[in-house]
Motif scaffolding. Structure first.
Motif, short mmCIF file in Angstrom:
data_model
loop_
_atom_site.label_atom_id
_atom_site.label_comp_id
_atom_site.label_asym_id
_atom_site.label_seq_id
_atom_site.Cartn_x
_atom_site.Cartn_y
_atom_site.Cartn_z
N LYS A 50 0.81 -1.22 0.00
CA LYS A 50 0.00 0.00 0.00
C LYS A 50 0.83 1.27 0.00
CE LYS A 50 -4.29 -1.70 1.87
NZ LYS A 50 -5.33 -1.53 2.88
N SER A 51 2.08 1.16 0.43
CA SER A 51 2.94 2.35 0.42
C SER A 51 3.26 2.82 -1.00
CB SER A 51 4.23 2.08 1.18
OG SER A 51 4.97 1.06 0.52
N VAL A 52 3.05 1.96 -1.99
CA VAL A 52 3.28 2.32 -3.39
C VAL A 52 2.19 3.28 -3.88
CG1 VAL A 52 3.44 1.41 -5.75
CG2 VAL A 52 4.55 0.21 -3.88
N GLY A 53 0.99 3.14 -3.36
CA GLY A 53 -0.09 4.04 -3.76
C GLY A 53 -1.44 3.33 -3.74
N THR A 54 -2.38 3.93 -4.45
CA THR A 54 -3.73 3.36 -4.52
C THR A 54 -3.70 2.08 -5.34
OG1 THR A 54 -4.22 4.62 -6.51
CG2 THR A 54 -4.77 5.66 -4.39
N ALA A 55 -4.78 1.32 -5.30
CA ALA A 55 -4.84 0.04 -6.01
C ALA A 55 -4.53 0.19 -7.51
CB ALA A 55 -6.20 -0.62 -5.80
N PRO A 56 -5.09 1.17 -8.21
CA PRO A 56 -4.74 1.30 -9.63
C PRO A 56 -3.25 1.58 -9.84
CG PRO A 56 -6.72 2.54 -9.17
CD PRO A 56 -6.17 2.08 -7.85
N ARG A 57 -2.65 2.36 -8.97
CA ARG A 57 -1.22 2.67 -9.09
C ARG A 57 -0.39 1.42 -8.81
NH1 ARG A 57 1.79 5.96 -11.81
NH2 ARG A 57 0.17 7.47 -11.45
N ARG A 58 -0.75 0.65 -7.77
CA ARG A 58 -0.03 -0.59 -7.46
C ARG A 58 -0.13 -1.58 -8.61
NH1 ARG A 58 -2.87 -0.08 -2.50
NH2 ARG A 58 -4.13 -1.91 -3.00
N ASN A 59 -1.31 -1.68 -9.20
CA ASN A 59 -1.49 -2.60 -10.32
C ASN A 59 -0.67 -2.17 -11.53
OD1 ASN A 59 -3.19 -4.27 -8.90
ND2 ASN A 59 -5.03 -3.17 -9.53
N LEU A 60 -0.59 -0.87 -11.77
CA LEU A 60 0.24 -0.36 -12.87
C LEU A 60 1.70 -0.72 -12.65
CD1 LEU A 60 0.58 1.41 -15.43
CD2 LEU A 60 0.94 3.32 -13.88
N VAL A 61 2.19 -0.50 -11.44
CA VAL A 61 3.58 -0.83 -11.12
C VAL A 61 3.81 -2.33 -11.27
CG1 VAL A 61 5.29 -0.89 -9.25
CG2 VAL A 61 3.93 1.18 -9.64
N ARG A 62 2.88 -3.13 -10.77
CA ARG A 62 3.00 -4.59 -10.87
C ARG A 62 3.03 -5.04 -12.33
NH1 ARG A 62 -1.23 -5.97 -8.13
NH2 ARG A 62 -0.23 -5.63 -6.13
N ALA A 89 8.81 4.75 -4.23
CA ALA A 89 9.26 5.62 -5.33
C ALA A 89 8.95 5.03 -6.70
CB ALA A 89 10.76 5.87 -5.21
N SER A 90 8.70 3.73 -6.78
CA SER A 90 8.44 3.09 -8.07
C SER A 90 7.15 3.58 -8.71
CB SER A 90 8.40 1.57 -7.91
OG SER A 90 7.33 1.19 -7.08
N ALA A 91 6.26 4.15 -7.93
CA ALA A 91 4.99 4.65 -8.47
C ALA A 91 5.18 5.87 -9.36
CB ALA A 91 4.03 4.98 -7.34
N GLN A 92 6.31 6.55 -9.20
CA GLN A 92 6.52 7.80 -9.93
C GLN A 92 7.46 7.66 -11.13
OE1 GLN A 92 4.53 10.13 -8.93
NE2 GLN A 92 3.92 8.85 -7.21
#
Length: 117
Positions: A50-62, A89-92
């Motif tokens: 969850k520290s990566v961001g919201t669910a859509p952001r985590r899914n994008l990173v994944r 930081a990977s979310a950005q």
């Protein structure tokens, strides 16, 4: 997309790789690698908390990590488990940056030779 045979699906396998594997740290990811004598293929697992961001952001990173891992499959020897943890930081960052980090980790893995069993 990674085939089902190339994915870590059990929590015990994730835990074993993170706890007993070799760790490679980068700015946006942490990669854990462990030799798995029970497997005949390279298997990948991904952690985006969850520290990566919201669910859509985590899914994008994944999804970005999975795409990078798919390209690295031919470079790794069968019988390895690889878990990639996305840091906040990977979310950005762009896909190319994540791809470069995974590629660098795979290069370190292959140059290291024998992994701990």
């Amino acid at each position: 997309m990674l085939a089902k045979a190339n994915r870590i699906t059990r929590g015990a396998d994730y835990r074993a790789t993170v706890r007993r594997g070799i760790r490679f740290t980068d700015a946006n990811t942490v990669t854990y690698v462990r030799s798995n004598p029970d497997s005949q293929v390279v298997r990948f697992g991904f952690i985006a908390g969850k520290s990566v961001g919201t669910a859509p952001r985590r899914n994008l990173v994944r999804r970005r990590l999975k795409a990078a891992a798919y390209e690295m499959l031919p470079r790794l020897e069968p019988g390895m488990d690889v878990v990639i943890r996305a840091l906040p930081a990977s979310a950005q960052v762009e896909w190319a940056t994540l791809h470069e980090e995974i590629s660098r980790a795979v290069s370190r893995i292959t140059s290291r030779g024998n992994l701990r069993r």
